[in-house]
Design a protein around this motif. Structure first.
Motif, short mmCIF file in Angstrom:
data_model
loop_
_atom_site.label_atom_id
_atom_site.label_comp_id
_atom_site.label_asym_id
_atom_site.label_seq_id
_atom_site.Cartn_x
_atom_site.Cartn_y
_atom_site.Cartn_z
N GLN A 252 26.90 35.14 -1.82
CA GLN A 252 27.26 36.25 -0.93
C GLN A 252 27.60 37.50 -1.73
O GLN A 252 27.15 38.60 -1.40
CB GLN A 252 28.44 35.85 -0.05
N LEU B 138 17.73 38.96 4.10
CA LEU B 138 18.83 38.04 3.81
C LEU B 138 18.49 36.71 4.46
O LEU B 138 18.68 36.53 5.67
CB LEU B 138 20.15 38.60 4.34
N GLN B 139 17.98 35.78 3.67
CA GLN B 139 17.59 34.47 4.18
C GLN B 139 18.66 33.46 3.81
O GLN B 139 18.81 33.10 2.64
CB GLN B 139 16.23 34.05 3.61
N GLY B 140 19.41 33.03 4.81
CA GLY B 140 20.50 32.09 4.54
C GLY B 140 20.45 30.93 5.50
O GLY B 140 20.17 31.10 6.69
N SER C 25 25.68 29.87 6.57
CA SER C 25 25.87 30.28 5.16
C SER C 25 26.69 31.55 5.00
O SER C 25 26.96 31.97 3.89
CB SER C 25 24.49 30.46 4.49
N LYS D 117 26.01 34.75 6.64
CA LYS D 117 25.25 36.01 6.64
C LYS D 117 26.07 37.14 7.24
O LYS D 117 26.02 38.28 6.77
CB LYS D 117 23.94 35.81 7.42
N THR D 118 26.85 36.82 8.29
CA THR D 118 27.64 37.88 8.93
C THR D 118 28.66 38.47 7.97
O THR D 118 28.92 39.68 7.99
CB THR D 118 28.34 37.33 10.19
N TYR E 205 26.91 41.00 5.98
CA TYR E 205 26.76 42.23 6.77
C TYR E 205 28.06 43.04 6.73
O TYR E 205 28.05 44.26 6.51
CB TYR E 205 26.47 41.92 8.24
N ASP F 207 19.84 41.42 12.97
CA ASP F 207 20.26 40.02 12.88
C ASP F 207 19.27 39.14 13.64
O ASP F 207 18.75 39.52 14.68
CB ASP F 207 21.66 39.87 13.47
N GLY G 255 18.21 39.78 8.67
CA GLY G 255 18.87 38.50 8.41
C GLY G 255 18.31 37.39 9.27
O GLY G 255 18.02 37.59 10.45
#
Length: 730
Positions: free
Chosen positions: A203, A222-224, A228, A230-231, A234, A320, A355
């Protein structure tokens, strides 16, 4: 003579000339103008000012009113509108109209009333920093205004936790005062209401990469994996953008995600958040649009159409769940909000952050081509483990309410541990088919080539394609038997059968029918997140980004529905859906489990997806697309035509196919053929698919073809449309 050339909300692909009355000041392009159009009045947008027209002066109708002093859209959005209308082959006037809030299309003022702006008086500036410490709220108000000498509007002060009562109390003491405001508002320095979480190494690397290059256009993917964090990435990137006094536009695929996302943003940042989505009133949407346009809102959150919201201080665009089909408008102005966001980021000179746990194949291909930069999050945040996934072969097994014994046993064990179960079925209603057990008759829709869904509350047969509703028959129309039975399972039937099997467990059904009431979904999710054993039965509304920390078991009773579709994207959609739904399990400290019931356990897509993961599945699908020249290895446009009689759209699109093939230019025509659902809402539908290796070749062919089609007499006997980069071939 001064001629105003206008784009009007019309299906006609042309501009319209009107005469500016003598003595009126000449307006600048981009303003809204009210004009007569046929027997009604409409509001258009001024494209250019000219001194002559192809029409005689006596035939030009006069303008009725000029509604704005300056262009209603900033220069970059003006360029975006021109590009989007041209790329999606849509009439400019209608595209511009769709970009504006409804009340602006009806003639309401674009500029709101000036804000009440508060600032410290000379006496207030002379106070010691802790002079008001005994009045905590007044001290907070003084602190906020001391940090912003230019003053702050009331919405910004509310976001910083300052109440009007405290401002009034300070005004009574002549510490603060209201000053005349201007329409441009400086953003408040975004004090953190809640500290950022501690980022793991992946992150932190993702955040550092994006904020290192905030002053230029770039696309980050952003490939999670699901869960994981992602937010959190952001949020930390947004903090840097807001600290620089710039705005962030965040696009989400569904209205249902906005309350959860707004709560997350407001918990982290004390700055105004403006929301734009179809669940708001026209007045609320206009106010949010105005707050973004004048720079008052630091964060603008919305669904698809929010991509056209003007920003005074643009700094970042976040998309998103960028793979989601909801970002594609399926009728009218058929734009794709993700792709429009990319073009907007390029025009604004700001980064775009996409994302997803399951990116679209187009996005992965752009990473391979070096157009996007990929950021990977491979571990679940907080130490949570990815769920264990198991296929349940249900061939030959007698199911109970659509569920196998293995699934029911796992549900029992999960509930006994005080944990929650999510049962995913992508069919609302009670059952997808009502049939006669004696002769095999099946209820059909009188207006579509489709089966209406049986609903129980209220009891009705409802076609989800055209909306037709009727009462179920008491007996079979063919043989007279009264043994009519539901076939298959929708959310209502699963809710009923699981409620009988697990009467002690709270049951929550999440679909479009159960969440019609405003706030219903939010209330339901709040109850679920409080914990305790529960069963959630839902459609893909539950698969899109919701954090359900107490769900440890996900059951998918039927994962075969997307394996044999005629749509070439079906495999991609199914893989994305399975991964997204599975990702709802085990997002906290308890391990998760996912059970997939199937009658096709050896299917290659399931084998690769479960054995090697989503990226391996995506690589396999990309190879298949390359062999067939399908997107992202090729480019498509879909011409649709419909009429009461099948022959008319067939003949119309046959002429289009002949014209395309005769012109050459590297564009192939597939069809015309009847649509997969040939009759819908009483009209027969026909498709013509145009395919090209080069995007430019396809655009050139469409630019020649569409005006020619509009000139054909046959074109007035059918309803037809063009869909560039179609996402569904239905």
């Amino acid at each position: 003579m001064t001629v105003l050339r206008l784009a009007l909300p019309s299906p006609l692909r042309q501009l319209f000339d009107y005469r500016l009355p003598a003595g009126w000041p000449v307006p600048e392009p981009g303003v809204r103008v009210r004009v007569p159009f046929g027997r009604r009045e409409v509001i258009g947008v001024l494209i250019e000012v000219a001194t002559d027209s192809v029409w005689p002066a006596e035939k030009l109708r006069p303008v009725l009113a000029v509604l704005d002093d300056a262009a209603v859209l900033p220069a970059t959005l003006w360029q975006l509108a021109l590009w989007a209308a041209r790329y999606y082959q849509h009439p400019l006037g209608d595209a511009l109209s769709q970009m504006l809030p409804v009340l602006l299309r009806q003639g309401e003022a674009a500029e709101p009333e000036p804000l009440r702006r508060w600032q410290l008086t000379a006496r207030g500036r002379a106070l010691a920093p802790d002079a008001l410490r005994r009045a905590v709220r007044q001290q907070a108000a003084w602190d906020a205004l001391a940090a912003h000498p230019q003053g702050l509007g009331e919405p910004a002060l509310r976001a910083l936790g300052v109440t009007r009562d405290s401002l009034q109390a300070l005004a009574a003491r002549e510490v603060v005062e209201v000053v005349a405001d201007v329409h441009e508002v400086a953003l408040p320095t975004p004090a953190l209401a809640q500290p950022a979480l501690v980022a793991n190494s992946e992150q932190a690397a993702a955040v550092a990469a994006v904020i290192a290059d905030l002053d230029a256009f770039a696309v980050w993917l952003l490939q999670g994996v699901t869960g994981s964090g992602k937010t959190e990435v952001y949020l930390q990137v947004m903090a840097a953008v807001l600290a620089a006094g710039r705005q962030v536009l965040v696009l989400v695929p569904e209205i249902g995600l906005t309350p959860q996302t707004v709560a997350r943003f407001q918990a982290r940042f004390r700055c105004p958040v403006a929301c734009l989505h179809s669940g708001l009133s026209d007045r609320q949407r206009l106010q949010a649009w105005q707050a973004a346009r004048r720079g008052e809102a630091g964060i603008i959150l919305g669904t698809r159409s929010a991509v056209f919201t003007p920003l005074r201080h643009p700094g970042l665009i976040v998309v998103d769940e960028e793979h989601d089909l909801s970002f594609k408008q399926q009728d009218g102005f058929r734009y794709h909000a993700r792709d429009v966001a990319l073009r907007r980021g390029q025009l604004e000179g700001i980064p775009v952050l996409l994302g997803s746990a399951t990116p679209a194949l187009e996005s992965l291909a752009n990473v391979q081509a070096g157009r996007y930069r990929r950021l990977a999050l491979t571990q679940r945040a907080g130490g949570a483990q990815s769920p264990a996934v198991r296929l349940l072969d249900i061939r030959g097994e007698k199911l109970e309410g659509g569920m196998s014994q293995a699934a029911l046993t796992a549900m029992t064990q999960t509930l006994q541990r005080g944990e929650q179960v999510l049962v995913f079925v992508n069919r609302r209603g009670y059952a997808p088919v009502l049939l006669c057990h004696d002769c095999g008759w099946q209820a059909d829709c009188p207006r579509c080539d489709a089966r209406p869904t049986l609903h129980q509350s209220p009891l009705r047969l409802h076609c989800h394609h055209c909306g037709h509703e009727r009462q179920p028959p008491r007996s079979c129309p063919d043989c007279g038997s009264t043994d009519l039975r539901p076939a298959g399972h929708g959310t209502e039937r699963l809710e009923e059968s699981l409620g009988q099997r697990f009467p002690e467990a709270p049951m929550y059904r999440v679909d479009r029918d159960s969440t019609r009431r405003k706030g219903a979904l939010e209330d339901m999710l709040n109850e679920v997140t409080r914990g305790g054993p529960a069963i959630l039965v839902g459609t893909q509304m539950l698969a899109k980004g919701h954090h359900l920390p107490h769900v440890t078991l996900v059951v998918i009773p039927d994962c075969d529905s997307g394996l044999f579709s005629a749509d070439f994207r079906a495999g991609e959609r199914l893989a994305q859906l399975l991964v997204q739904v599975a990702g709802r399990a085990g997002r906290a400290e308890r391990p998760g489990q996912v059970l997939l019931q199937t009658r096709q356990p050896e299917h290659p897509l399931l084998t690769v997806l479960l054995g090697q993961g989503h990226m391996a599945c995506a690589r396999l699908l990309l190879q298949e697309r390359a062999l067939l020249g399908l997107p992202p290895s090729g480019h498509l446009a879909l011409l649709r035509a419909e009429a009461v009689q099948l022959e008319r759209p067939l003949q119309f699109l046959q002429r289009a196919a002949v014209e395309v093939m005769a012109a050459g230019g590297g564009v192939a025509a597939w069809g015309p053929v009847p649509a997969p659902m040939t009759r819908k809402a009483g009209l027969h539908r026909v498709h013509l698919l145009l395919k090209a290796e080069q995007r430019a070749s396809l655009q050139q062919a469409l630019s020649r073809l569409l005006p020619w089609l509009e000139s054909l007499p046959e074109g007035r006997q059918v309803r037809w449309s063009v869909d560039v980069d179609p996402q569904e071939l239905v």
